[in-house]
Design a protein around this motif. Sequence first.
Motif, PDB file in Angstrom:
ATOM      1  N   LEU A 177      60.007  26.418  63.757  1.00  0.00           N
ATOM      2  CA  LEU A 177      59.118  26.077  64.857  1.00  0.00           C
ATOM      3  C   LEU A 177      58.006  27.116  64.935  1.00  0.00           C
ATOM      4  CD1 LEU A 177      59.458  23.685  66.854  1.00  0.00           C
ATOM      5  CD2 LEU A 177      60.348  25.315  68.517  1.00  0.00           C
ATOM      6  N   LEU A 178      56.776  26.647  65.103  1.00  0.00           N
ATOM      7  CA  LEU A 178      55.626  27.533  65.274  1.00  0.00           C
ATOM      8  C   LEU A 178      55.065  27.326  66.666  1.00  0.00           C
ATOM      9  CD1 LEU A 178      55.720  26.605  62.116  1.00  0.00           C
ATOM     10  CD2 LEU A 178      53.477  27.673  62.000  1.00  0.00           C
ATOM     11  N   LEU A 179      54.943  28.413  67.432  1.00  0.00           N
ATOM     12  CA  LEU A 179      54.361  28.356  68.764  1.00  0.00           C
ATOM     13  C   LEU A 179      53.338  29.477  68.860  1.00  0.00           C
ATOM     14  CD1 LEU A 179      56.284  27.898  72.122  1.00  0.00           C
ATOM     15  CD2 LEU A 179      54.283  29.373  71.922  1.00  0.00           C
ATOM     16  N   ARG A 204      57.463  22.778  62.209  1.00  0.00           N
ATOM     17  CA  ARG A 204      56.805  22.017  63.266  1.00  0.00           C
ATOM     18  C   ARG A 204      55.993  22.960  64.149  1.00  0.00           C
ATOM     19  NH1 ARG A 204      61.661  19.268  62.588  1.00  0.00           N
ATOM     20  NH2 ARG A 204      61.500  16.995  62.574  1.00  0.00           N
ATOM     21  N   LEU A 205      54.771  22.551  64.446  1.00  0.00           N
ATOM     22  CA  LEU A 205      53.918  23.307  65.354  1.00  0.00           C
ATOM     23  C   LEU A 205      53.944  22.625  66.710  1.00  0.00           C
ATOM     24  CD1 LEU A 205      51.753  25.531  65.817  1.00  0.00           C
ATOM     25  CD2 LEU A 205      50.035  23.844  65.142  1.00  0.00           C
ATOM     26  N   THR A 227      62.008  26.831  75.213  1.00  0.00           N
ATOM     27  CA  THR A 227      61.687  26.470  73.826  1.00  0.00           C
ATOM     28  C   THR A 227      62.568  27.240  72.854  1.00  0.00           C
ATOM     29  OG1 THR A 227      59.390  26.085  74.496  1.00  0.00           O
ATOM     30  CG2 THR A 227      59.829  26.274  72.139  1.00  0.00           C
ATOM     31  N   LEU A 228      62.765  28.515  73.124  1.00  0.00           N
ATOM     32  CA  LEU A 228      63.639  29.325  72.278  1.00  0.00           C
ATOM     33  C   LEU A 228      65.071  28.799  72.285  1.00  0.00           C
ATOM     34  CD1 LEU A 228      62.580  33.038  72.885  1.00  0.00           C
ATOM     35  CD2 LEU A 228      62.805  31.918  70.676  1.00  0.00           C
ATOM     36  N   GLU A 229      65.560  28.441  73.449  1.00  0.00           N
ATOM     37  CA  GLU A 229      66.919  27.929  73.536  1.00  0.00           C
ATOM     38  C   GLU A 229      67.043  26.598  72.796  1.00  0.00           C
ATOM     39  OE1 GLU A 229      68.667  27.890  77.411  1.00  0.00           O
ATOM     40  OE2 GLU A 229      67.804  29.822  77.973  1.00  0.00           O
ATOM     41  N   SER A 230      66.042  25.732  72.921  1.00  0.00           N
ATOM     42  CA  SER A 230      66.072  24.451  72.208  1.00  0.00           C
ATOM     43  C   SER A 230      66.067  24.666  70.707  1.00  0.00           C
ATOM     44  CB  SER A 230      64.864  23.589  72.615  1.00  0.00           C
ATOM     45  OG  SER A 230      64.924  23.242  73.985  1.00  0.00           O
ATOM     46  N   TRP A 231      65.333  25.675  70.277  1.00  0.00           N
ATOM     47  CA  TRP A 231      65.290  26.002  68.840  1.00  0.00           C
ATOM     48  C   TRP A 231      66.629  26.552  68.369  1.00  0.00           C
ATOM     49  CZ3 TRP A 231      65.262  31.323  67.278  1.00  0.00           C
ATOM     50  CH2 TRP A 231      65.134  31.527  65.912  1.00  0.00           C
ATOM     51  N   SER A 236      65.398  21.250  69.032  1.00  0.00           N
ATOM     52  CA  SER A 236      63.989  21.096  68.660  1.00  0.00           C
ATOM     53  C   SER A 236      63.805  20.497  67.269  1.00  0.00           C
ATOM     54  CB  SER A 236      63.284  22.459  68.718  1.00  0.00           C
ATOM     55  OG  SER A 236      63.831  23.342  67.748  1.00  0.00           O
ATOM     56  N   ASP A 237      64.883  20.356  66.518  1.00  0.00           N
ATOM     57  CA  ASP A 237      64.763  19.866  65.140  1.00  0.00           C
ATOM     58  C   ASP A 237      64.219  18.443  65.072  1.00  0.00           C
ATOM     59  OD1 ASP A 237      65.830  22.295  64.538  1.00  0.00           O
ATOM     60  OD2 ASP A 237      67.760  21.550  63.812  1.00  0.00           O
ATOM     61  N   ASN A 238      64.366  17.703  66.150  1.00  0.00           N
ATOM     62  CA  ASN A 238      63.896  16.317  66.162  1.00  0.00           C
ATOM     63  C   ASN A 238      62.630  16.121  66.978  1.00  0.00           C
ATOM     64  OD1 ASN A 238      66.110  15.286  64.587  1.00  0.00           O
ATOM     65  ND2 ASN A 238      67.409  15.486  66.412  1.00  0.00           N
ATOM     66  N   TRP A 239      62.039  17.228  67.420  1.00  0.00           N
ATOM     67  CA  TRP A 239      60.796  17.117  68.179  1.00  0.00           C
ATOM     68  C   TRP A 239      59.665  16.614  67.291  1.00  0.00           C
ATOM     69  CZ3 TRP A 239      60.461  22.405  71.236  1.00  0.00           C
ATOM     70  CH2 TRP A 239      61.428  22.381  72.259  1.00  0.00           C
ATOM     71  N   GLU A 240      58.758  15.884  67.886  1.00  0.00           N
ATOM     72  CA  GLU A 240      57.552  15.471  67.178  1.00  0.00           C
ATOM     73  C   GLU A 240      56.584  16.652  67.105  1.00  0.00           C
ATOM     74  OE1 GLU A 240      56.705  12.586  65.687  1.00  0.00           O
ATOM     75  OE2 GLU A 240      58.757  11.911  66.038  1.00  0.00           O
TER      76      GLU A 240
END
Length: 247
Positions: A177-179, A204-205, A227-231, A236-240
């Motif tokens: 994940l890129l934020l 994913r960005l 966001t960190l917890e979801s990662w 977050s692996d299925n986020w668009e």
Amino acid sequence: MLGEAGFEAFAPDWPGHGDSDKPSSSTFNYSQQAYLNGLREFADKCGIKKPFGLVVQGFVLGQYGLLYALANEEDVDRLFILNTPLALNSKLRPELAAYKSPIPFMRPGNKPFDGIMYNMMGSPYAMMEADALVYGKPFKESPAASVAIAATMDQLDWSSLLKAVDDGFRTWRKPSLLLFGANDPFVDVKNPFDFLDSKRTNMRLVTATAKLGHCPQEDYPEAIQDTLESWLTGASDNWEPGKVVAS
């Protein structure tokens, strides 16, 4: 905050930085490989359960963290990238670029490094005096902290480092994940888009609506906690790509 949420988290200072030891160049030469070896030894000696999630951020040492992930794929199961210059045309921020000046007498050398201003300049928020003093403490306590910065920059080939990261992540397959904080004066929000343009990987960005600068984890940690917890949990692996987070 991650600890309170039930996660085991380590936030080490690299050798020569922060509260870590500042060895002389005769025992630690501040090269790319020395830093990668140091991180590997740290993970082993702390008994960090592998594979683990790796968070990276910032100039030079952020890229070294990415190279560590490439060299130790079996140890890293997911990657979180915060405001790390990735595009091949990325420039060093001015304080670091000075060490690579083509004019020798313009280089800072071992002169005192201003750790307070270095950390303050990347944030869209005013910094509390107590926090500023913490950043400046290593440089006030010992000239070895400034010498470590100079030694690191002496060893750096910036263009080659960017290319190594760019080439390596063309085949990266771990969930990533890129934020990027949009209020970063040193890394433009277009930077990660340029990097991902040549990548067909699991990177994913996501978009942050909160006001975040060069160090989102310090500017506004509460904004990126979910966001960190979801990662970390894999949610977050299925986020668009482009999902709006950190509001």
